[in-house]
Design an enzyme around this catalytic site. Structure first.
Site, short mmCIF file in Angstrom:
data_model
loop_
_atom_site.label_atom_id
_atom_site.label_comp_id
_atom_site.label_asym_id
_atom_site.label_seq_id
_atom_site.Cartn_x
_atom_site.Cartn_y
_atom_site.Cartn_z
N GLU A 51 5.66 7.97 8.49
CA GLU A 51 5.46 9.28 8.80
C GLU A 51 5.04 9.44 10.36
O GLU A 51 5.18 8.73 11.13
CB GLU A 51 4.04 9.89 8.19
CG GLU A 51 2.79 8.65 8.44
CD GLU A 51 1.68 9.08 7.45
OE1 GLU A 51 1.86 9.75 6.48
OE2 GLU A 51 0.57 8.61 7.89
N ARG A 102 -6.09 3.52 -0.34
CA ARG A 102 -7.26 3.60 0.57
C ARG A 102 -7.91 2.32 0.65
O ARG A 102 -8.16 1.67 -0.18
CB ARG A 102 -8.11 4.78 -0.28
CG ARG A 102 -7.88 6.07 -0.23
CD ARG A 102 -8.91 7.06 -0.71
NE ARG A 102 -8.40 8.29 -0.93
CZ ARG A 102 -8.39 8.55 -2.47
NH1 ARG A 102 -8.55 7.60 -3.40
NH2 ARG A 102 -7.96 9.80 -2.75
N HIS A 162 0.21 2.87 3.88
CA HIS A 162 1.32 3.26 3.10
C HIS A 162 2.28 2.09 2.87
O HIS A 162 2.61 1.33 3.92
CB HIS A 162 2.13 4.36 3.55
CG HIS A 162 1.20 5.68 3.81
ND1 HIS A 162 0.36 6.22 2.91
CD2 HIS A 162 0.92 6.22 4.95
CE1 HIS A 162 -0.41 7.36 3.36
NE2 HIS A 162 -0.12 7.20 4.51
N HIS A 181 -4.50 3.40 9.23
CA HIS A 181 -4.53 4.61 9.89
C HIS A 181 -5.45 5.64 9.25
O HIS A 181 -5.80 5.48 8.21
CB HIS A 181 -3.25 5.17 10.33
CG HIS A 181 -2.58 5.79 8.78
ND1 HIS A 181 -1.91 4.91 8.08
CD2 HIS A 181 -2.71 6.91 8.32
CE1 HIS A 181 -1.34 5.54 6.95
NE2 HIS A 181 -1.86 6.86 7.22
#
Length: 322
Positions: A115, A193, A98, A173
């Protein structure tokens, strides 16, 4: 006086999801697979709806737009800064990354995505991917993509129930198969992705990869040590509390209630209570309002300034605020 708002989530049917959120967490969402439920969200891609009281049937986004004071003084831009989810990974998620706020706002017109994961459950031997085992370059990664050897560069970590992982922007991740998490993140839906195991969706199409954007935002250095360390648990009569994560966007605390837990929701910030297990109720100082009952899998939004509250019952929950 404002009241505790129980939220109805939005479901997502990503191809890696399972059925546990419906079977074990009571989600009445008729999609299969049910990969994620966006429990507390004002994001345009999935807005949670209020299930009770004066605002029943309205989106949380609309109510907060009318009443920005419900967010509290710390939400300086007048928007809910978090998006809170349950995630059921029956299969491996894609290897992804991200961007931070600066890149995401410039290129995607959204927030970046910091996150945190709290592992609710994990099958024996389950794992996740967190960063790189050694320093890499775009050229190394592009070659690995072409030869199917990306895995040798990635740090793979065995995970267990109760683990906590903070995932800053730029960290490559992936949540592995057999892991269920509560995810607290910035209010964003930007994911790049890198690798998706050559899978196809229900229409027989491979999902889009975003390699060029990913390498622009990716931290290519050796991943930090994220092995689990003992956390400080504070014990009180009738409950225990432990701080799981604190960053510039959110603070997350795990609360285990055996009888009762008192807390205050100040004018500085809203709070969100996410029930991971058990059942209970939240009382407020407004004696004219009935306690808000809740159970495993349910999430409540507590507006800033609601004041003194008490959580009663037999409950494991996360409490989130900014």
């Amino acid at each position: 006086m404002v009241e505790v708002m129980k939220l109805e989530p939005v479901g997502k049917d990503y191809l890696w999801g399972g059925t546990r959120l419906r079977e074990e967490y009571g989600k009445k969402i008729d999609i299969t697979p049910l990969a994620e439920t966006w429990e507390c969200s004002v994001h345009p891609d999935g807005k949670s709806v209020i299930a009770n009281g004066e605002y029943k049937g309205r989106t949380l986004a609309d109510v907060l737009k009318e009443h920005p004071e419900y967010l509290g003084s710390k939400a300086s831009n007048g928007e809910l800064p978090v998006l809170i989810k349950f995630i059921d990974a029956k299969k491996d998620l894609s290897v992804q990354v991200h961007p931070d706020d600066k890149y995401a706002r410039a290129h995607e017109h959204q927030n970046g995505k910091t996150e945190m994961w709290y592992v609710i459950d994990a099958v024996e031997g389950a794992s996740l991917i967190y960063g790189f085992r050694h320093n890499v370059t775009p050229e190394i990664l592009r070659k690995a993509m072409g030869t199917g050897t990306l895995g040798k560069h990635l740090q793979k970590i065995e995970v267990h129930k109760g683990d906590v992982y903070y995932v800053p922007p730029g960290t490559v991740h992936a949540i592995g198969a057999g892991v269920m998490v509560a995810e607290i993140q910035e209010s964003s839906n930007v994911t790049y992705r890198v690798y998706d195991y050559d899978r196809v969706d229900k229409n027989g199409m491979k999902r889009e990869l975003h390699f060029d954007k990913a390498v622009n935002v990716m931290d290519m250095s050796i991943a930090p040590d994220v092995s689990q360390k003992p956390r400080m648990v504070r014990y009180y009569p009738g409950c225990s509390r432990e701080l799981l994560c604190r960053c510039k966007y959110f603070e997350v605390e795990r609360v285990q209630v055996t009888k009762g837990s008192s807390f205050s929701v100040m004018h500085s910030s809203f709070q969100v209570v996410m029930c991971l297990d058990g059942y209970g109720e939240i009382e407020t100082s407004d004696e004219d309002r009935k306690p808000m009952r809740f159970q495993k899998g349910e999430t409540m939004f507590l507006p800033a300034g609601i004041g003194r509250c008490r959580m009663l019952g037999d409950v494991e929950a996360l409490k989130i605020r900014c």
